[in-house]
Design an enzyme around this catalytic site. Structure first.
Site, PDB file in Angstrom:
ATOM      1  N   ARG A 170       5.933  -5.191   7.138  1.00 41.91           N
ATOM      2  CA  ARG A 170       7.022  -5.072   6.164  1.00 41.91           C
ATOM      3  C   ARG A 170       7.232  -3.584   5.873  1.00 41.91           C
ATOM      4  O   ARG A 170       6.317  -2.777   5.994  1.00 41.91           O
ATOM      5  CB  ARG A 170       6.711  -5.837   4.873  1.00 41.91           C
ATOM      6  N   ARG A 174      13.439  -0.182  -1.781  1.00 44.66           N
ATOM      7  CA  ARG A 174      13.611  -0.309  -3.231  1.00 44.66           C
ATOM      8  C   ARG A 174      15.039   0.075  -3.602  1.00 44.66           C
ATOM      9  O   ARG A 174      15.464   1.193  -3.343  1.00 44.66           O
ATOM     10  CB  ARG A 174      12.614   0.596  -3.958  1.00 44.66           C
ATOM     11  N   ARG A 247      -8.098   6.999  14.779  1.00 38.30           N
ATOM     12  CA  ARG A 247      -7.295   8.212  14.815  1.00 38.30           C
ATOM     13  C   ARG A 247      -7.984   9.219  13.907  1.00 38.30           C
ATOM     14  O   ARG A 247      -8.608   8.850  12.905  1.00 38.30           O
ATOM     15  CB  ARG A 247      -5.874   7.953  14.301  1.00 38.30           C
ATOM     16  N   ARG A 278       2.602  16.337   8.082  1.00 33.96           N
ATOM     17  CA  ARG A 278       2.969  16.687   6.708  1.00 33.96           C
ATOM     18  C   ARG A 278       2.287  17.981   6.290  1.00 33.96           C
ATOM     19  O   ARG A 278       1.329  18.432   6.936  1.00 33.96           O
ATOM     20  CB  ARG A 278       2.632  15.567   5.735  1.00 33.96           C
ATOM     21  N   GLU A 298      -1.182  18.962   8.498  1.00 37.86           N
ATOM     22  CA  GLU A 298      -1.972  17.871   9.059  1.00 37.86           C
ATOM     23  C   GLU A 298      -1.436  17.482  10.438  1.00 37.86           C
ATOM     24  O   GLU A 298      -0.240  17.247  10.602  1.00 37.86           O
ATOM     25  CB  GLU A 298      -1.943  16.647   8.139  1.00 37.86           C
ATOM     26  N   ASP A 348      -8.121   1.841   0.455  1.00 33.24           N
ATOM     27  CA  ASP A 348      -7.753   2.737  -0.627  1.00 33.24           C
ATOM     28  C   ASP A 348      -8.985   2.920  -1.513  1.00 33.24           C
ATOM     29  O   ASP A 348      -9.899   2.082  -1.517  1.00 33.24           O
ATOM     30  CB  ASP A 348      -6.595   2.162  -1.446  1.00 33.24           C
TER      31      ASP A 348
END
Length: 364
Positions: A170, A174, A247, A278, A298, A348
């Protein structure tokens, strides 16, 4: 003799050690690096807390975990609102009405939905065969081409047409003007960096740094009733079924003689031709006013043994391989496996803490 030998001084090992000590258990923590805190380790550079192993933003909807972590540090009110650069265009992330307004000049949710639906319908993708088709069927061509394709290919090191569709189940769209990346109720950065959280968790516990568990494995095992292992599960079993894939990330750090380089903590570069994914400007995590600034570029890189493993490659091949190691792990009655590497799972930070607390409760 120790009650628990804990291999790894990252967040999982530190939480378990803290909980074990509270219950009167004697713990020894081994860490092969020269510092505690694993990948959330922060280092002071020019008065700025630099996230040495990449940006970490704490977020959770679990009040129990939020209350728990706040016992070890005070958190600020940082809200993660990254921006993305594509060629000479700048977009807000996550994909929201600010993104769509910048991309198409629309103002209302109805206009944005109509634009996306028309693009999806024109593609006629019924059964996505790869990541590219999956993403196109979810967000249409414009969002995919500008904000997903190049970034994803840099992250994985291969074309989106060669990546399996299930990687993107998904893509949140928003239809509000809200740049808050996370939906979680609680969010912030510990004032003074993450290292102090682990320091406080490990207070009064014996920790040995620069210590390779595998160099004297049998000797260490003999010193404890049980082992909590947070390293690579395949390494524990001597890679008997082969090596799991990851990775990794390479960082180029720069101290700049200016107060503000990019105006935001996180700026993604979504164009494939830009080699890094980034740039992190660390001072913005704590609203810093230092005269200098520190940035980290990075680069997502193919992992090899000896390099730091970051992101498990949870494709079908590696999932099958991990299931074999998991069966071996379940047979090790003296050993508890946990954490990102022990479970071969991207966690997380709040989920790491929750898993460690659950393990501690079951064990202790």
């Amino acid at each position: 003799m120790y009650d628990y030998l804990i291999v790894g001084a990252g967040l999982y090992g530190a939480v378990f050690a803290h909980e074990a000590k509270k219950r009167g258990k004697r713990c020894l923590v081994l860490e092969k690096r020269s510092h505690i805190a694993g990948n959330i380790y922060c280092e002071n550079v020019e008065g700025i807390q630099v996230h040495r192993y990449g940006a970490h933003i704490f977020h959770t909807s679990n009040k129990r975990i939020w209350d728990y972590v706040n016992k070890f540090a005070e958190f600020n009110n940082y809200i993660n609102s990254p921006v993305a650069v594509y060629k000479d265009e700048l977009y807000n992330l996550p994909f929201n009405m600010n993104t769509f307004s910048r991309m198409w000049g629309v103002r209302t949710p109805a206009e944005a939905k109509e634009k996306i639906a028309a693009q999806i319908a024109s593609l006629n993708i019924t059964e996505p065969r790869n990541l590219e088709e999956q993403a196109l069927s979810l967000v249409g061509r414009d969002v995919y081409e500008k904000l997903i394709k190049g970034y994803t290919e840099k992250q994985w090191g291969r074309p989106c047409t060669e990546l399996p569709a299930f990687i993107i189940r998904r893509l949140p769209l928003r239809f509000v003007y809200d740049n808050n990346y996370f939906n979680d109720r609680y969010q912030g950065i510990p004032i003074g960096g993450y290292t102090r959280i682990v320091e406080n968790m490990l207070e009064g516990i014996e920790v040995r740094l620069d210590t390779d568990y595998f160099a004297h494995r049998e000797e260490w095992n003999a010193q404890a009733e049980k082992i909590v292992f947070t390293g690579m599960v395949d390494e524990y079993f001597d890679f008997c079924y082969g090596s799991l894939q990851y990775r990794t990330v390479r960082f180029e750090e720069e101290v700049l003689d200016c107060e503000n380089y990019q105006g935001n903590a996180v700026v993604n570069y979504t164009e494939r031709e830009v080699p890094y994914t980034r740039i992190i400007e660390h001072k913005h995590f704590e609203f810093g006013k230092q005269p200098k600034t520190v940035i980290s570029r990075e680069y997502s890189t193919e992992w090899q043994l000896g390099m730091e493993p970051y992101y498990p490659v949870n494709d079908a091949k590696n999932t099958e391989l991990f299931s074999k190691y998991k069966k071996l792990a379940e047979q090790e009655k003296k050993v508890v496996f946990g954490g990102r590497l022990g479970d071969y799972k991207y966690y997380d930070m709040d989920k790491v803490i929750e898993a460690a607390l659950n393990t501690a409760e079951a064990e202790l």
